[in-house]
Design a protein around this motif. Structure first.
Motif, PDB file in Angstrom:
ATOM      1  N   MET A  53     -39.147  58.539 119.417  1.00 18.00           N
ATOM      2  CA  MET A  53     -38.907  58.083 118.049  1.00 18.00           C
ATOM      3  C   MET A  53     -37.750  58.894 117.459  1.00 18.00           C
ATOM      4  SD  MET A  53     -39.981  55.918 115.722  1.00 18.00           S
ATOM      5  CE  MET A  53     -41.590  55.466 116.380  1.00 18.00           C
ATOM      6  N   SER A  54     -36.748  58.215 116.903  1.00 12.36           N
ATOM      7  CA  SER A  54     -35.574  58.912 116.388  1.00 12.36           C
ATOM      8  C   SER A  54     -35.882  59.616 115.076  1.00 12.36           C
ATOM      9  CB  SER A  54     -34.428  57.923 116.188  1.00 12.36           C
ATOM     10  OG  SER A  54     -34.785  56.939 115.235  1.00 12.36           O
ATOM     11  N   GLU A  55     -35.076  60.613 114.791  1.00 13.50           N
ATOM     12  CA  GLU A  55     -35.215  61.414 113.576  1.00 13.50           C
ATOM     13  C   GLU A  55     -33.965  61.246 112.739  1.00 13.50           C
ATOM     14  OE1 GLU A  55     -35.412  66.195 112.388  1.00 13.50           O
ATOM     15  OE2 GLU A  55     -35.766  65.539 114.448  1.00 13.50           O
ATOM     16  N   ALA A  56     -34.143  60.873 111.469  1.00 11.62           N
ATOM     17  CA  ALA A  56     -33.022  60.767 110.537  1.00 11.62           C
ATOM     18  C   ALA A  56     -33.090  61.938 109.573  1.00 11.62           C
ATOM     19  CB  ALA A  56     -33.097  59.451 109.774  1.00 11.62           C
ATOM     20  N   VAL A  57     -31.942  62.524 109.276  1.00 12.67           N
ATOM     21  CA  VAL A  57     -31.882  63.655 108.353  1.00 12.67           C
ATOM     22  C   VAL A  57     -31.009  63.275 107.170  1.00 12.67           C
ATOM     23  CG1 VAL A  57     -31.312  66.092 108.044  1.00 12.67           C
ATOM     24  CG2 VAL A  57     -32.156  65.275 110.271  1.00 12.67           C
ATOM     25  N   GLU A  58     -31.555  63.454 105.986  1.00 16.51           N
ATOM     26  CA  GLU A  58     -30.854  63.128 104.743  1.00 16.51           C
ATOM     27  C   GLU A  58     -30.957  64.322 103.812  1.00 16.51           C
ATOM     28  OE1 GLU A  58     -31.165  59.713 101.199  1.00 16.51           O
ATOM     29  OE2 GLU A  58     -32.793  59.984 102.644  1.00 16.51           O
ATOM     30  N   ARG A  59     -29.888  64.589 103.092  1.00 27.83           N
ATOM     31  CA  ARG A  59     -29.912  65.695 102.136  1.00 27.83           C
ATOM     32  C   ARG A  59     -29.993  65.123 100.724  1.00 27.83           C
ATOM     33  NH1 ARG A  59     -29.318  70.577 104.278  1.00 27.83           N
ATOM     34  NH2 ARG A  59     -28.619  70.671 106.440  1.00 27.83           N
ATOM     35  N   HIS A 107     -36.288  65.238 106.798  1.00 20.91           N
ATOM     36  CA  HIS A 107     -36.321  64.771 108.191  1.00 20.91           C
ATOM     37  C   HIS A 107     -37.330  63.628 108.264  1.00 20.91           C
ATOM     38  CE1 HIS A 107     -34.329  68.520 109.843  1.00 20.91           C
ATOM     39  NE2 HIS A 107     -34.647  68.892 108.602  1.00 20.91           N
ATOM     40  N   THR A 108     -36.879  62.452 108.644  1.00 19.99           N
ATOM     41  CA  THR A 108     -37.699  61.247 108.552  1.00 19.99           C
ATOM     42  C   THR A 108     -37.878  60.594 109.910  1.00 19.99           C
ATOM     43  OG1 THR A 108     -36.981  60.892 106.275  1.00 19.99           O
ATOM     44  CG2 THR A 108     -37.903  58.993 107.434  1.00 19.99           C
ATOM     45  N   PHE A 109     -39.103  60.132 110.151  1.00 16.67           N
ATOM     46  CA  PHE A 109     -39.487  59.504 111.414  1.00 16.67           C
ATOM     47  C   PHE A 109     -40.235  58.204 111.110  1.00 16.67           C
ATOM     48  CE2 PHE A 109     -39.466  64.046 111.714  1.00 16.67           C
ATOM     49  CZ  PHE A 109     -38.922  64.363 112.947  1.00 16.67           C
ATOM     50  N   GLY A 110     -40.019  57.176 111.919  1.00 18.43           N
ATOM     51  CA  GLY A 110     -40.858  56.000 111.901  1.00 18.43           C
ATOM     52  C   GLY A 110     -40.540  54.987 110.826  1.00 18.43           C
ATOM     53  N   ALA A 111     -41.482  54.040 110.658  1.00 24.20           N
ATOM     54  CA  ALA A 111     -41.339  52.962 109.686  1.00 24.20           C
ATOM     55  C   ALA A 111     -42.721  52.575 109.188  1.00 24.20           C
ATOM     56  CB  ALA A 111     -40.648  51.756 110.319  1.00 24.20           C
ATOM     57  N   GLY A 112     -42.765  52.153 107.925  1.00 28.11           N
ATOM     58  CA  GLY A 112     -44.029  51.779 107.309  1.00 28.11           C
ATOM     59  C   GLY A 112     -44.224  52.542 106.024  1.00 28.11           C
ATOM     60  N   PRO A 113     -45.424  52.530 105.453  1.00 25.28           N
ATOM     61  CA  PRO A 113     -45.682  53.282 104.223  1.00 25.28           C
ATOM     62  C   PRO A 113     -45.320  54.760 104.383  1.00 25.28           C
ATOM     63  CG  PRO A 113     -47.525  51.850 104.762  1.00 25.28           C
ATOM     64  CD  PRO A 113     -46.609  51.815 105.940  1.00 25.28           C
ATOM     65  N   GLY A 114     -44.757  55.343 103.341  1.00 25.01           N
ATOM     66  CA  GLY A 114     -44.265  56.714 103.433  1.00 25.01           C
ATOM     67  C   GLY A 114     -45.345  57.763 103.284  1.00 25.01           C
ATOM     68  N   ARG A 152     -44.761  66.841 116.288  1.00 28.67           N
ATOM     69  CA  ARG A 152     -45.721  66.093 117.104  1.00 28.67           C
ATOM     70  C   ARG A 152     -46.576  65.202 116.207  1.00 28.67           C
ATOM     71  NH1 ARG A 152     -49.391  69.702 120.787  1.00 28.67           N
ATOM     72  NH2 ARG A 152     -47.364  69.998 121.776  1.00 28.67           N
ATOM     73  N   LEU A 153     -47.041  65.724 115.084  1.00 25.74           N
ATOM     74  CA  LEU A 153     -47.800  64.927 114.123  1.00 25.74           C
ATOM     75  C   LEU A 153     -46.962  63.755 113.630  1.00 25.74           C
ATOM     76  CD1 LEU A 153     -50.243  64.541 112.140  1.00 25.74           C
ATOM     77  CD2 LEU A 153     -48.963  66.018 110.549  1.00 25.74           C
ATOM     78  N   ALA A 154     -45.708  64.022 113.285  1.00 24.40           N
ATOM     79  CA  ALA A 154     -44.833  62.956 112.789  1.00 24.40           C
ATOM     80  C   ALA A 154     -44.661  61.862 113.831  1.00 24.40           C
ATOM     81  CB  ALA A 154     -43.476  63.540 112.395  1.00 24.40           C
ATOM     82  N   HIS A 155     -44.438  62.244 115.061  1.00 27.33           N
ATOM     83  CA  HIS A 155     -44.237  61.249 116.120  1.00 27.33           C
ATOM     84  C   HIS A 155     -45.497  60.402 116.328  1.00 27.33           C
ATOM     85  CE1 HIS A 155     -40.213  62.196 117.460  1.00 27.33           C
ATOM     86  NE2 HIS A 155     -40.504  63.482 117.535  1.00 27.33           N
ATOM     87  N   ARG A 156     -46.664  61.023 116.196  1.00 23.49           N
ATOM     88  CA  ARG A 156     -47.908  60.291 116.465  1.00 23.49           C
ATOM     89  C   ARG A 156     -48.339  59.397 115.310  1.00 23.49           C
ATOM     90  NH1 ARG A 156     -51.100  64.781 120.258  1.00 23.49           N
ATOM     91  NH2 ARG A 156     -49.586  64.573 121.958  1.00 23.49           N
ATOM     92  N   LEU A 157     -47.720  59.578 114.155  1.00 28.98           N
ATOM     93  CA  LEU A 157     -47.964  58.677 113.030  1.00 28.98           C
ATOM     94  C   LEU A 157     -46.829  57.673 112.847  1.00 28.98           C
ATOM     95  CD1 LEU A 157     -49.312  61.203 110.371  1.00 28.98           C
ATOM     96  CD2 LEU A 157     -50.630  59.338 111.406  1.00 28.98           C
ATOM     97  N   PHE A 161     -46.283  54.601 110.130  1.00 28.64           N
ATOM     98  CA  PHE A 161     -45.879  55.143 108.837  1.00 28.64           C
ATOM     99  C   PHE A 161     -44.466  55.728 108.933  1.00 28.64           C
ATOM    100  CE2 PHE A 161     -50.471  55.553 109.190  1.00 28.64           C
ATOM    101  CZ  PHE A 161     -50.916  54.976 108.011  1.00 28.64           C
ATOM    102  N   THR A 162     -43.814  55.836 107.776  1.00 32.39           N
ATOM    103  CA  THR A 162     -42.585  56.608 107.661  1.00 32.39           C
ATOM    104  C   THR A 162     -42.984  58.020 107.262  1.00 32.39           C
ATOM    105  OG1 THR A 162     -41.343  54.657 106.948  1.00 32.39           O
ATOM    106  CG2 THR A 162     -40.354  56.806 106.509  1.00 32.39           C
ATOM    107  N   VAL A 163     -42.728  58.972 108.130  1.00 30.28           N
ATOM    108  CA  VAL A 163     -43.185  60.346 107.901  1.00 30.28           C
ATOM    109  C   VAL A 163     -41.994  61.217 107.523  1.00 30.28           C
ATOM    110  CG1 VAL A 163     -44.416  62.310 108.877  1.00 30.28           C
ATOM    111  CG2 VAL A 163     -45.008  59.976 109.603  1.00 30.28           C
ATOM    112  N   HIS A 164     -42.107  61.891 106.378  1.00 30.12           N
ATOM    113  CA  HIS A 164     -41.047  62.765 105.867  1.00 30.12           C
ATOM    114  C   HIS A 164     -41.475  64.223 106.011  1.00 30.12           C
ATOM    115  CE1 HIS A 164     -39.172  59.227 104.064  1.00 30.12           C
ATOM    116  NE2 HIS A 164     -40.321  58.928 103.496  1.00 30.12           N
ATOM    117  N   LEU A 165     -40.692  64.999 106.750  1.00 24.46           N
ATOM    118  CA  LEU A 165     -40.889  66.444 106.857  1.00 24.46           C
ATOM    119  C   LEU A 165     -39.741  67.153 106.137  1.00 24.46           C
ATOM    120  CD1 LEU A 165     -41.679  66.850 110.693  1.00 24.46           C
ATOM    121  CD2 LEU A 165     -43.300  66.420 108.841  1.00 24.46           C
TER     122      LEU A 165
END
Length: 285
Positions: A1-7, A19-26, A42-47, A51-55
Motif C-alpha cells: 500500500m503506497s504512502e502519501a506525505v502532505e505538509r 502520512h496517509t495510507f489507503g482509501a475509505g473513511p478517515g 503495520r497498523l496503517a497497512h492492515r486498516l 480506511f484512509t489512515v493518517h499518521l
C-alpha cells in the motif's frame, strides 16, 4: 500500500507532515510517547484496505516541528484539531499518552465521532501508577538514561518479571536495550516521555471528569499488559455515556503497533458500526 506525505499548517505556523495510507473513511492515529510513527505503519497497512489512515509525528520527533517548553498537552491538542479540520476525518485512534490526548480532544469538543484508545494513559482517581516518576525524572536530568529507563519500565510495566528484579539488573537490561535501534529511539525521547507522564499525573481526576465526551468510545486494553488498565477503562466506561470496554487477549502495551488481527478486526468493526451494534456483537469485558 503506497504512502502519501502532505505538509499542512499547524496553528502556531509550523508544519505537520501527514502520512496517509489507503482509501475509505478517515482515521487519525495519535501515537504514544517514546516512539515515532514508524512502528504504527503495520497498523496503517492492515486498516488501509477499508480506511484512509493518517499518521503524523507529534512535536519534537523526526519530521515534526519543535515542541513548546514548558511542555503541556495544549500543542498536541491544537495539532490534532488542525489535522481533523484538514482531513475531515471524524475517527481517531489513540495509544498510551496519545490516548489521553485523543480523549481530552473529544472532551473539549473537537469534531470526533468515534474514538478508539488502546492502553490510554489516563489518571483516574490515582489508578495510573506514578510513584516511580520523580526518581526517573531526576535520573534523566543527570543524564543517567539507563537508570531512568529502568525506573520507567519497572514503574509502568508492573506485570513484567523484569520489574521484580533488583534495580541493578533492570539497569543492565536497559543498557543493552539502548544499543538496539528501538532502544536508541526510546532513549532519545525519554525526557519527552517523562514530561508526558508528569502531565498525566497532574491531570489525574475522578472518572466523572470525562462524562462530557459525546463521541462513541472504544476503550481497549491488552489483557497481557499492565493490569491497572482494566480498572481505568472500566471506570471511564462508567462515566462516558457511549463507551465500551474491550480486553484484547494475548496482547501487551505494544499490541496496537504489532497490529494482530485480534486488535485490527475489532477496530475495523468499531469504525464501521455504531457502538450499540458493536456492543451487541461482542460480550462486555
Amino acid at each position: 500500500m503506497s504512502e502519501a506525505v502532505e505538509r499542512i499548517p499547524a496553528p502556531d505556523g509550523a508544519t505537520i507532515a501527514l502520512h496517509t495510507f489507503g482509501a475509505g473513511p478517515g482515521i487519525v492515529v495519535v501515537h504514544g510517547g517514546g516512539v515515532t510513527i514508524g512502528i504504527y505503519k503495520r497498523l496503517a497497512h492492515r486498516l488501509a484496505d477499508r480506511f484512509t489512515v493518517h499518521l503524523y509525528n507529534r512535536r519534537g520527533r523526526e519530521d515534526a516541528g519543535p515542541r513548546q517548553e514548558p511542555y503541556t498537552f495544549e500543542q498536541d491538542l491544537a495539532d490534532l484539531g488542525a489535522i481533523l479540520e484538514h482531513t475531515g476525518a471524524r475517527n481517531v485512534i489513540g495509544h498510551s499518552s496519545g490516548g489521553y490526548i485523543a480523549l481530552d480532544a473529544a472532551r473539549r469538543g473537537l469534531p470526533i465521532e468515534r474514538l478508539a484508545v488502546y492502553d490510554a494513559a489516563v489518571g483516574v482517581a490515582g489508578g495510573f501508577p506514578a510513584q516511580w516518576l520523580d526518581a526517573a525524572r531526576e535520573a534523566a536530568a543527570r543524564g543517567e538514561v539507563a537508570l531512568a529507563m529502568a525506573l520507567t519500565a519497572g514503574g509502568i510495566n508492573t506485570q513484567s518479571a523484569a520489574s521484580r528484579l533488583p534495580l541493578g539488573a533492570q539497569v543492565a537490561i536497559c543498557r543493552a536495550f539502548l544499543r538496539t535501534s528501538i532502544g536508541r529511539m526510546m532513549g532519545q525521547l525519554l525526557r519527552m516521555t517523562l514530561d508526558e507522564s508528569q502531565q498525566i499525573r497532574l491531570h489525574d481526576a475522578p472518572a466523572e471528569a470525562w462524562s462530557g465526551i459525546t463521541a462513541e468510545v472504544l476503550l481497549a486494553y491488552g489483557a497481557g499488559g499492565p493490569p491497572y488498565y482494566a480498572g481505568l477503562n472500566n471506570a471511564l466506561a462508567g462515566a462516558i455515556p457511549r463507551a465500551r470496554v474491550l480486553a484484547v487477549p494475548r496482547s501487551g502495551h505494544d499490541g496496537l503497533n504489532r497490529a494482530p488481527a485480534r486488535i485490527v478486526e475489532p477496530l475495523a468493526e468499531f469504525f464501521a458500526y455504531s457502538i450499540e451494534q458493536f456492543r451487541d456483537a461482542r460480550p462486555r469485558a
